[in-house]
Design an enzyme around this catalytic site. Sequence first.
Site, PDB file in Angstrom:
ATOM      1  N   THR A 160      -4.755   7.442   2.359  1.00 32.75           N
ATOM      2  CA  THR A 160      -3.802   7.767   3.415  1.00 32.75           C
ATOM      3  C   THR A 160      -2.390   7.724   2.865  1.00 32.75           C
ATOM      4  O   THR A 160      -2.152   7.116   1.824  1.00 32.75           O
ATOM      5  CB  THR A 160      -3.946   6.718   4.546  1.00 32.75           C
ATOM      6  OG1 THR A 160      -5.304   6.660   4.956  1.00 32.75           O
ATOM      7  CG2 THR A 160      -3.078   7.033   5.728  1.00 32.75           C
ATOM      8  N   GLY A 191      -4.833   2.455   3.401  1.00 34.92           N
ATOM      9  CA  GLY A 191      -5.736   1.407   2.958  1.00 34.92           C
ATOM     10  C   GLY A 191      -6.863   1.035   3.880  1.00 34.92           C
ATOM     11  O   GLY A 191      -7.367  -0.090   3.788  1.00 34.92           O
ATOM     12  N   GLY A 192      -7.320   1.911   4.779  1.00 35.73           N
ATOM     13  CA  GLY A 192      -8.519   1.637   5.561  1.00 35.73           C
ATOM     14  C   GLY A 192      -8.478   0.287   6.257  1.00 35.73           C
ATOM     15  O   GLY A 192      -7.621   0.005   7.094  1.00 35.73           O
TER      16      GLY A 192
END
Length: 547
Positions: free
Chosen positions: A361, A443-444
Amino acid sequence: MFTDRTLGNRPVFTPTLGAASEHGVVSAPHILASQSGLRVLDNGGNAIEAAIAIAATLSVVYPHMTGLGGDAFWLIGNADGSVLGLDGAGTAARLANPEYYLAGGRQRIPERGPLAANTVAGAVSTWDAAYVHSRERWDGTRNWGDLLDDAVWYAFNGCPVSRSLHLVLTDKLMEMVNATPRFQAVFLANGHAPDVGSTLRQRALGESLTQLQRSGAEDFYRGDLGARMARGLAEQGSPLSAQDLAFFNARWVEPLRCSYGKGELVNLPPPTQGLSSLMLLALMERTGTAGMDPFGAEYLHHAVEATKLVFTLRDHYIADPDYMSISVNDLLAPDFLDGLASRIDPGMVRSYGDGAGPGDTVWFGVADREGRTVSVIQSLYYEFGSTVMAGDTGILWQNRGCSFSLDRGSANVLVPRKRPFHTLNPAMYIKNGKVHLAYGSMGGEGQPQTQAALASRVLDHGMSLTEAIGSPRWLLGRTWGDVSPGLKLERGYTAEAFHQLKMKGHPVEWVAKHSSVFGHAGMIRIGGDGAFEAASDPRSDGAALGL
């Protein structure tokens, strides 16, 4: 504005991790994107116009993280302190349902390939909606096509391969050499990862961007470009159609709010995990982390245990809000948060599963001279998304739809035209009725945790923006480039903190300093005197720049 070198006829600013200005600032994870945004501000553009330029440039120079074929979410802070949300979660294809995949003997949606390219790309629609808002509400004057100029230039003439892009291609080389010939022709050099600083050219993408310049964002969904993309995807086996693209529009949404300290946290509602970010900070505040050493084991224990409680609720409930079984207001109710916080035991470590998985992202933010602010996050989901290019357009398509479940009992079960659960969530903090902070990270799983670290360090512990971002982070669960679900500490924490966490029962491990595992973050602060600050992450290839 000071520059000390050029790329072709494009000036490149000296990379800086922190910036201050009285006229406006930008923060982005790639220096060339930061430069694009600053150029717009310097030419009289506003924060939205600068953000569109940043988004477009990132789609070219950071193609492993974001692109035209991905989704995006915006928080837009007006000068009067009001905040609007813009949801660009692409909807599932009309043909996509569990039977579509189960009939082929699959028990889950593939993570790569055309069957993973099963949702519309919503990012370009958010650019369009934000641009209209700029023209109608902010008296924006910049021409749409001009905002894409840098992106077009870098696509045709080339940009240097970044450290991050090189590392991803090196790490995922065995996976990428099995991608389509079109993908390999652009991103691999004779089957190898290109060297850092070598030139990346994307002529087909440049032609698509040029078409968007001429025809506008509508062409992506309901024009010639949309038809070509849909045809190219279908030829490779994607369930997406031109009808799916034509059906889609980004949505304006009411942001979620939660009190924190002397102000208010702001984030986006489902299908994003913005609720998780708000709940995590709310629980940390209730357990007294503001009075703890922010780098000590006690603080980390409370943050990690709060994360486990929040993520368990997230995984059970959060989905497309049209399909949720619980109101987000119930989960943000003070009494509910009080009860949840009471379950955190200073001496007990709860078990934790795999969670929501990784996510590649970009976050970027802009504040203009009028005090208007944007906080944006944009993504292809995994690195390079599905790795499928939409025909001959040069546009990589996301794989966000692989996060759908084929289990009919899941809140995130695949349904035609449904929006998938999103780890993406840009953040703001309101103080004295005005936007005080705009921040976020890729970073999920790590996004809510990094947001918690940044906000807590700045608001509770008085750190500067660069100190808050550059200091070591913790991470529970999986994130970008990682498969282990345990607790990770970045080098920079003390051996004592590590040992104390281990003694409590946390399955903790060390990770190298400034590793991308902990995400690429950014922050902007608007002071009470109207002065602007910005910071970028040393873990990224970005920069914070000011006028």
